[in-house]
Scaffold this active site. Structure first.
Site, short mmCIF file in Angstrom:
data_model
loop_
_atom_site.label_atom_id
_atom_site.label_comp_id
_atom_site.label_asym_id
_atom_site.label_seq_id
_atom_site.Cartn_x
_atom_site.Cartn_y
_atom_site.Cartn_z
N HIS A 104 4.94 6.36 11.62
CA HIS A 104 4.45 6.17 10.25
C HIS A 104 3.46 7.30 9.96
CE1 HIS A 104 3.24 4.43 6.57
NE2 HIS A 104 2.92 3.20 6.95
N LYS A 113 25.81 -3.36 0.23
CA LYS A 113 27.28 -3.24 0.17
C LYS A 113 27.82 -2.49 1.38
CE LYS A 113 26.99 -2.68 -4.86
NZ LYS A 113 27.21 -1.68 -5.93
N ARG A 147 11.21 4.09 3.60
CA ARG A 147 10.85 3.14 4.67
C ARG A 147 12.09 2.36 5.05
NH1 ARG A 147 5.69 -0.76 4.69
NH2 ARG A 147 4.80 1.23 5.34
N ARG A 194 0.81 -1.23 0.00
CA ARG A 194 0.00 0.00 0.00
C ARG A 194 0.83 1.27 0.00
NH1 ARG A 194 -2.77 -3.64 1.89
NH2 ARG A 194 -0.93 -4.14 3.05
N THR A 195 1.76 1.35 0.94
CA THR A 195 2.42 2.64 1.14
C THR A 195 3.22 3.02 -0.10
OG1 THR A 195 2.48 2.20 3.49
CG2 THR A 195 3.90 3.96 2.71
C1 NCD Z 1 1.56 -0.76 8.34
C2 NCD Z 1 3.07 -0.57 8.49
O1 NCD Z 1 3.82 -0.82 7.56
O2 NCD Z 1 3.45 -0.14 9.57
N1 NCD Z 1 1.17 -0.98 7.03
C3 NCD Z 1 0.96 0.08 6.19
O3 NCD Z 1 1.82 0.89 5.97
N2 NCD Z 1 -0.26 0.22 5.70
C4 NCD Z 1 1.01 -1.74 9.31
C5 NCD Z 1 1.62 -3.09 9.38
O4 NCD Z 1 2.51 -3.45 8.61
O5 NCD Z 1 1.19 -3.83 10.25
#
Ligand code: NCD
Length: 360
Positions: free
Chosen positions: A129, A80, A101, A51-52
């Protein structure tokens, strides 16, 4: 130029403005078709994501921009041994904005301080997040018409769940919210966090019983147990599956409540709940794309108006030290050789907010 590392980087007025912008994008998409023309978003994802990452990329395409993607750490020079700071110094030459991320708590702050373009934290370990929170806030606001005077029941992994951490950081700034925290004992919200919420004037209730909490909820916010944060596999197996929201459990919830989940779900919400009119978790993903569009648009505009990086308050207000280490084994300061610990006035790590311990 600004980055978004913690949802507290945005004032309440700015969050409201982003929501207004997202509403306008929903009603008048044609107005925003070319606003990021010739701009490049780099998505740098060192942890799995569906999703993200895809919603960031879809958001950039809707704004008329381009995307450069590093879809996993395995596809990057991190394998590396390249440090986060070096990676960002390089990517700043290719992209106008970065969404990152990373598995280590505090990694996004390291990236933001090394980057010449805005960095958006798309999840730093179990820490924060903030763009999931923007999606969550829009979902709540579209439902209730407000972000105050709500009873939020957050369920599951409150220790490592970064989406809950960011959501609480946002909602504690709106008056009259009550937080009912449902988790197994071992996955409770960190004590410092509870203290911060109470100091901000929020009411916090902690319980292990989902059934008792459900009747009180306006928002039921389910989360999965964060398997990847556990050092002890056996402990994960024991705690996973502690809560399941199914049709029977939903009979305890009010008819005006809503069910949210950042997804992915791995059994916390039975698929039978998908047909319940209170389910909102798939709408959340749409709202996430719209809020990411609003955010990219706003940060690019800001970077254009203020090209110099602003000093971040965590860095400006902290003390550099090699006499302590961060007590959080997942903190970036314990992994990245370029990063020296900084401590805040409250003796917390400036990168991940955990207490520090003396090396003497
Ligand atoms: C979440 C995350 O990555 O923290 N997912 C997301 O970004 N929609 C929640 C999760 O992974 O549990």
């Amino acid at each position: 130029m600004r980055s978004l590392i913690d949802i507290s980087d945005l004032s309440v007025a700015e969050i409201d403005e982003l929501m207004r912008c997202a509403h306008d994008m929903i009603s008048h998409p044609e107005k925003y078709e070319g606003v990021a023309k010739n701009k490049i978003l780099s998505t740098l994802f060192y942890e799995p994501s569906t999703r993200t990452r895809l919603s960031f990329e879809a958001a950039m395409y809707h704004l008329g921009g381009h995307v450069l993607s590093v879809p996993s750490a395995a596809h990057s020079s991190a394998t590396k041994g390249e440090t986060i700071a070096d990676t960002l110094a390089v990517i700043s030459n290719y992209a106008d904005i970065v969404a990152m991320r990373h598995p280590q708590d505090g990694a996004a702050l390291v990236a933001a301080t090394a980057s010449r373009v805005p960095v958006i934290n798309a999840g730093d370990g179990g820490h924060f997040h903030p763009t999931q929170t923007l999606a969550d806030l829009l979902t709540i606001e579209r439902e209730f018409g407000r972000l105050s005077d709500l009873r939020i029941v957050a369920v599951g992994d409150l220790l490592y769940g970064r989406t809950v951490h960011s959501l609480l950081h946002a909602l504690m700034r709106y008056p009259g919210n009550t937080f009912i925290m449902v988790s197994p004992e071992e996955l409770r919200l960190p004590g410092d966090f509870v203290a911060r919420l109470r100091a901000a004037g929020s009411e916090v209730v902690e319980t292990t019983s989902l059934t008792q909490a459900l009747p009180q909820a306006d928002v039921i916010y389910m989360t999965r147990v964060q398997q990847e944060r556990f050092e002890d596999r056996e402990q994960y197996e024991r705690l996973n599956g502690a809560y399941e929201l199914n049709a029977q459990a939903m009979t305890h919830a009010s008819s005006t409540s809503i069910v949210m989940h950042p997804l992915p779900r791995v059994g916390e919400i039975a698929t039978e709940v998908d047909h319940d009119p209170r389910a909102r978790y798939f709408e959340q993903t749409y709202n996430g794309k719209m809020m990411r569009m609003a955010l990219i648009y706003s940060l690019l505009r800001d970077a254009h108006d203020h090209p110099q990086p602003l000093p971040r308050h965590e860095i400006a207000d902290s003390m550099l030290t090699d006499e302590y280490r961060c007590s959080n084994t997942r903190c970036v300061t314990n992994h990245d050789r370029d990063v020296v610990l900084r401590i805040t006035g409250q003796s917390l790590c400036a990168y991940c907010d955990y207490p520090v311990v003396s090396l003497r």
